[in-house]
Design a protein around this motif. Structure first.
Motif, PDB file in Angstrom:
ATOM      1  N   LYS A 170       0.835  -1.206   0.000  1.00  0.00           N
ATOM      2  CA  LYS A 170       0.000   0.000   0.000  1.00  0.00           C
ATOM      3  C   LYS A 170       0.869   1.256   0.000  1.00  0.00           C
ATOM      4  N   HIS A 180       2.278   1.836  -3.419  1.00  0.00           N
ATOM      5  CA  HIS A 180       1.212   2.360  -4.277  1.00  0.00           C
ATOM      6  C   HIS A 180       0.965   3.842  -4.000  1.00  0.00           C
ATOM      7  N   ASN A 181       0.911   4.203  -2.731  1.00  0.00           N
ATOM      8  CA  ASN A 181       0.685   5.608  -2.359  1.00  0.00           C
ATOM      9  C   ASN A 181       1.806   6.506  -2.872  1.00  0.00           C
ATOM     10  N   ILE A 224       1.271   7.109  -6.637  1.00  0.00           N
ATOM     11  CA  ILE A 224       0.168   8.045  -6.873  1.00  0.00           C
ATOM     12  C   ILE A 224       0.548   9.465  -6.462  1.00  0.00           C
ATOM     13  N   GLU A 272      -2.430   3.425 -14.166  1.00  0.00           N
ATOM     14  CA  GLU A 272      -3.514   3.593 -13.191  1.00  0.00           C
ATOM     15  C   GLU A 272      -4.481   2.412 -13.191  1.00  0.00           C
ATOM     16  N   GLU A 273      -4.877   1.952 -14.368  1.00  0.00           N
ATOM     17  CA  GLU A 273      -5.878   0.882 -14.444  1.00  0.00           C
ATOM     18  C   GLU A 273      -5.401  -0.384 -13.741  1.00  0.00           C
ATOM     19  N   THR A 321      -4.942   0.201  -9.897  1.00  0.00           N
ATOM     20  CA  THR A 321      -6.230   0.254  -9.192  1.00  0.00           C
ATOM     21  C   THR A 321      -6.798  -1.142  -8.994  1.00  0.00           C
ATOM     22  N   LYS A 322      -6.727  -1.947 -10.040  1.00  0.00           N
ATOM     23  CA  LYS A 322      -7.232  -3.316  -9.957  1.00  0.00           C
ATOM     24  C   LYS A 322      -6.501  -4.108  -8.870  1.00  0.00           C
ATOM     25  N   ILE A 346      -4.601  -2.902  -6.334  1.00  0.00           N
ATOM     26  CA  ILE A 346      -4.689  -2.346  -4.983  1.00  0.00           C
ATOM     27  C   ILE A 346      -6.059  -2.628  -4.368  1.00  0.00           C
ATOM     28  N   ASN A 347      -7.097  -2.738  -5.193  1.00  0.00           N
ATOM     29  CA  ASN A 347      -8.414  -3.136  -4.691  1.00  0.00           C
ATOM     30  C   ASN A 347      -8.362  -4.551  -4.136  1.00  0.00           C
ATOM     31  N   ASP A 374      -6.584  -4.347  -0.806  1.00  0.00           N
ATOM     32  CA  ASP A 374      -7.465  -3.817   0.244  1.00  0.00           C
ATOM     33  C   ASP A 374      -8.383  -4.905   0.785  1.00  0.00           C
TER      34      ASP A 374
END
Length: 268
Positions: free
Chosen positions: A233, A236-237, A240, A249-250, A253-254, A256-257, A260
């Motif tokens: 995480k 990733h932060n 960003i 990004e795509e 996002t996939k 990192i979801n 989470d």
């Protein structure tokens, strides 16, 4: 009629070519150095650098120490450069610099000596020793001639060479990821980001670090998985924060979801 006209043109050109070659060989084999000097200068000025080079090769030793030597040696070096024989061009320009340190052509000779190394720089996947040499030579030139007319070109050449070195190092680091050696990939990518702070490949390097860290995290044993997901995480932060409109990004996002959801499973 048209075919006959084409044949006539071909025969005319071929005859001219044979005569021209024959005349050149006569000059080349002649003992008349004045004739060779005039011919070499004419060939050089007309852009016939290969012919000029062969004559200059004969003339340079003969005129060494004479007033014409400076002009001939410069032409000789440049004729190698113009015919893309950059190794000998560099050598001859360096020889010119040492032999004529007060020449009005000194700045030009110094630049083209350095640029010859740039021209010899190989593609990024090969050994980059010559690339490093070219950067060093161009930088020395800029230090010696800070107000040179070649400054802008030097900056451009150095930038291209630097990018080539960065691409070489980045591709090596990325290769570890491609062969599934994720720990080596992370270490190599960290080194790349630290060594090349402003690199155009920095965003992609951080992305591949995330991918390598992701593979390690999701395949970890339970006792280490949560800690590694939290580290993921943070990576990733960081991406960003530096690249809010990242090209990746795509996919980020996939993934990192998915991360989470894994973290939520631990907290629940």
């Amino acid at each position: 009629m048209f075919k006959k006209f084409n044949l006539f043109l071909f025969l005319t050109f071929f005859t001219f070519f044979l005569v021209s070659c024959n005349e050149y060989q006569k000059i080349l084999n002649s003992d008349d150095n004045n004739l060779k000097y005039k011919a070499a200068e004419e060939f050089y000025n007309n852009g016939e650098y290969r012919r000029a080079n062969r004559l200059l090769e004969q003339l340079v030793p003969i005129y060494r120490g004479k007033p014409q030597a400076e002009r001939l040696v410069y032409f000789f070096a440049d004729s190698y450069f113009q015919t893309k024989n950059y190794y000998l061009a560099s050598y001859q320009f360096e020889s010119f610099i040492k032999s004529f340190p007060k020449s009005q052509k000194l700045e030009e000779a110094s630049f083209f000596a350095a640029k010859s190394h740039y021209m010899m720089s190989p593609i990024f996947s090969l050994d980059q020793d010559e690339t490093n040499t070219a950067i060093e030579k161009l930088q020395i030139f800029m230090n010696n001639y800070p107000k040179s007319m070649f400054t802008d070109e030097c900056n451009q050449l150095i930038s291209e060479l630097q990018t080539k070195i960065e691409k070489k190092e980045f591709e090596v680091a990325k290769q570890y990821y491609k062969i599934y050696d994720f720990r080596a990939a992370i270490k190599s990518l960290d080194n790349f980001v630290a060594d090349f702070v402003g690199s155009k490949f920095r965003e992609e390097a951080l992305y591949y670090k995330f991918l390598a860290s992701y593979e390690i995290a999701i395949n970890s044993i339970q006792s280490k998985k949560y800690e590694r997901l939290i580290e993921l995480k943070q990576i990733h932060n960081s991406i960003i924060r530096y690249y809010p409109e990242t090209l990746f990004e795509e996919d980020l996002t996939k993934k990192i979801n998915s991360v989470d959801k894994e973290i939520n499973n631990f907290t629940n």
